[in-house]
Design an enzyme around this catalytic site. Structure first.
Site, PDB file in Angstrom:
ATOM      1  N   SER A 134       0.814  -1.216   0.000  1.00  0.00           N
ATOM      2  CA  SER A 134       0.000   0.000   0.000  1.00  0.00           C
ATOM      3  C   SER A 134       0.848   1.267   0.000  1.00  0.00           C
ATOM      4  O   SER A 134       1.587   1.518   0.958  1.00  0.00           O
ATOM      5  CB  SER A 134      -0.903  -0.004   1.240  1.00  0.00           C
ATOM      6  OG  SER A 134      -1.410   1.269   1.519  1.00  0.00           O
ATOM      7  N   ARG A 137       0.217   3.197   3.218  1.00  0.00           N
ATOM      8  CA  ARG A 137       1.010   2.780   4.381  1.00  0.00           C
ATOM      9  C   ARG A 137       2.448   3.246   4.248  1.00  0.00           C
ATOM     10  O   ARG A 137       3.067   3.684   5.224  1.00  0.00           O
ATOM     11  CB  ARG A 137       0.956   1.258   4.528  1.00  0.00           C
ATOM     12  CG  ARG A 137      -0.414   0.730   4.941  1.00  0.00           C
ATOM     13  CD  ARG A 137      -0.389  -0.783   5.096  1.00  0.00           C
ATOM     14  NE  ARG A 137      -1.693  -1.305   5.480  1.00  0.00           N
ATOM     15  CZ  ARG A 137      -2.313  -2.302   4.865  1.00  0.00           C
ATOM     16  NH1 ARG A 137      -1.740  -2.891   3.826  1.00  0.00           N
ATOM     17  NH2 ARG A 137      -3.483  -2.729   5.276  1.00  0.00           N
ATOM     18  N   ARG A 158       3.303  -8.183  -2.731  1.00  0.00           N
ATOM     19  CA  ARG A 158       1.987  -8.685  -3.139  1.00  0.00           C
ATOM     20  C   ARG A 158       1.790 -10.045  -2.502  1.00  0.00           C
ATOM     21  O   ARG A 158       2.698 -10.612  -1.923  1.00  0.00           O
ATOM     22  CB  ARG A 158       1.903  -8.838  -4.670  1.00  0.00           C
ATOM     23  CG  ARG A 158       1.828  -7.563  -5.484  1.00  0.00           C
ATOM     24  CD  ARG A 158       0.464  -6.891  -5.445  1.00  0.00           C
ATOM     25  NE  ARG A 158      -0.677  -7.775  -5.614  1.00  0.00           N
ATOM     26  CZ  ARG A 158      -1.222  -8.077  -6.782  1.00  0.00           C
ATOM     27  NH1 ARG A 158      -0.732  -7.583  -7.908  1.00  0.00           N
ATOM     28  NH2 ARG A 158      -2.275  -8.866  -6.843  1.00  0.00           N
ATOM     29  N   VAL A 161      -2.256 -13.487   2.690  1.00  0.00           N
ATOM     30  CA  VAL A 161      -1.755 -13.292   4.053  1.00  0.00           C
ATOM     31  C   VAL A 161      -0.595 -14.225   4.359  1.00  0.00           C
ATOM     32  O   VAL A 161       0.430 -13.816   4.924  1.00  0.00           O
ATOM     33  CB  VAL A 161      -2.897 -13.493   5.080  1.00  0.00           C
ATOM     34  CG1 VAL A 161      -2.347 -13.479   6.505  1.00  0.00           C
ATOM     35  CG2 VAL A 161      -3.956 -12.413   4.909  1.00  0.00           C
TER      36      VAL A 161
END
Length: 325
Positions: A134, A137, A158, A161
């Site tokens: 991001s 972020r 990328r 999780v």
């Protein structure tokens, strides 16, 4: 008997979802709620989106809509009856022929740090490599580090999780930053070494919220799904997404926003905070405003537009181009 869209009453409802573990988990949660309010069975239909198969950086391919277009196509084609999205993935422009039937109660909107040795962000050593997909972020983490005389390297990543956390467990990165809501929905929030305060890092507009979408041609189903809607969450994310739209920024832009209730003893105000910055953290525009609660959709949208106008007047537009640390 059939609904307006031609779905036989009593037949199982088809819920379109991405294939990732997180998407399946959150769609499963919504499916159970829909079963309770409709009395009908719900089956999950897995759909692969462009964002799932592309290996390119989201900022490069234009993250807006890459995780939702295939689901929306399936809705319009009648291949599924409704879909569940992470709200922050939805384009801010309404989709013709579809209705956002429900926005359930929002999960924790904060970002979470997963770091080696259970370190907090403040405890990471100088030169620490922190992974995130991001730009938002990146901008705020780099700004926080700068303000505390620290030197970190934000690394674009990328993957799902497991892949992202694997960068830490394998030693390739010192830490990664993920959405707390997603970790909680798959039962892995305990792995976070820190929940990052929103005063340090504002989340993405709509982060932590889900969107339940169906065809506008089936008002009966839309009305049933609307029972899952939470008015406070809807007002908050409407304001956040209005800010994003007025800034003419997509979901991959370095824009953070959060609308929450002001606890003044009566809870009569909705506070909207927004931030735009260069990804190196060198320059930020951060502002806030308040509006009435309860808020209509138009009041919430106006709150977002007003804050965006103030931020643009302070130079926000010039900060949304690419600049890497």
């Amino acid at each position: 008997m059939k609904s307006a869209a031609g779905v036989p009453q009593g037949a199982a409802l088809r819920l379109g979802t991405r294939r990732s573990k997180l998407a399946m988990a959150q769609s499963g949660m919504v499916a159970e709620q829909v079963r309770q309010v409709t009395g009908r069975d719900v089956e999950l239909v897995e759909i692969t989106t462009y964002g799932d198969v592309s290996k390119e950086d989201l900022a490069r391919i234009g993250g807006t809509g890459v995780f939702v277009s295939a689901l929306r196509d399936a809705l319009l084609a009648g291949d599924i009856d409704f879909a569940v999205h992470s709200l922050k993935d939805l384009p801010t422009t309404p989709a013709e022929g579809l209705v956002l039937a429900a926005i359930p109660v929002r999960e924790d909107p904060r970002d979470a740090l997963i770091a080696r040795d259970g370190l907090t962000f403040a405890e990471l050593p100088s030169g620490a490599r922190v992974g995130t997909g991001s730009p938002r972020r990146m901008a705020q983490l780099n700004a926080w580090a700068r303000s505390h005389g620290r030197d970190i390297e934000t690394v674009p990543i990328r993957g799902n999780v497991d892949t992202r956390i694997g960068y830490v467990t394998s030693g390739k990165l010192d830490a990664v930053v993920l959405a707390a809501a997603g970790l909680n929905r798959i039962g892995r929030l305990a792995e976070a070494s820190e929940l990052i305060a929103v005063d340090a890092v504002l989340p993405a507009p709509g982060q932590g919220a889900l969107a339940v979408e169906c065809a506008a041609s089936d008002p009966e189903l839309a009305a049933q799904l609307a029972e899952l809607d939470d008015p406070v969450t809807r007002a908050a994310v409407t304001a956040e997404r209005s800010l994003l739209a007025a800034l003419e920024a997509g979901c991959s832009a370095p824009v953070g926003a959060l609308a929450d209730l002001v606890d003044d003893g009566q809870v009569t105000e909705l506070r909207l905070r927004g931030i735009v910055g260069t990804t190196d953290g060198a320059t930020l525009v951060q502002m806030s405003t308040t509006g009435p609660v309860p808020a209509s959709d138009e009041q919430a949208r106006a709150l977002g537009r007003d804050l965006a106008a103030a931020m643009l007047a302070k130079g926000a537009a010039g900060l949304m181009g690419e600049r890497t640390p």
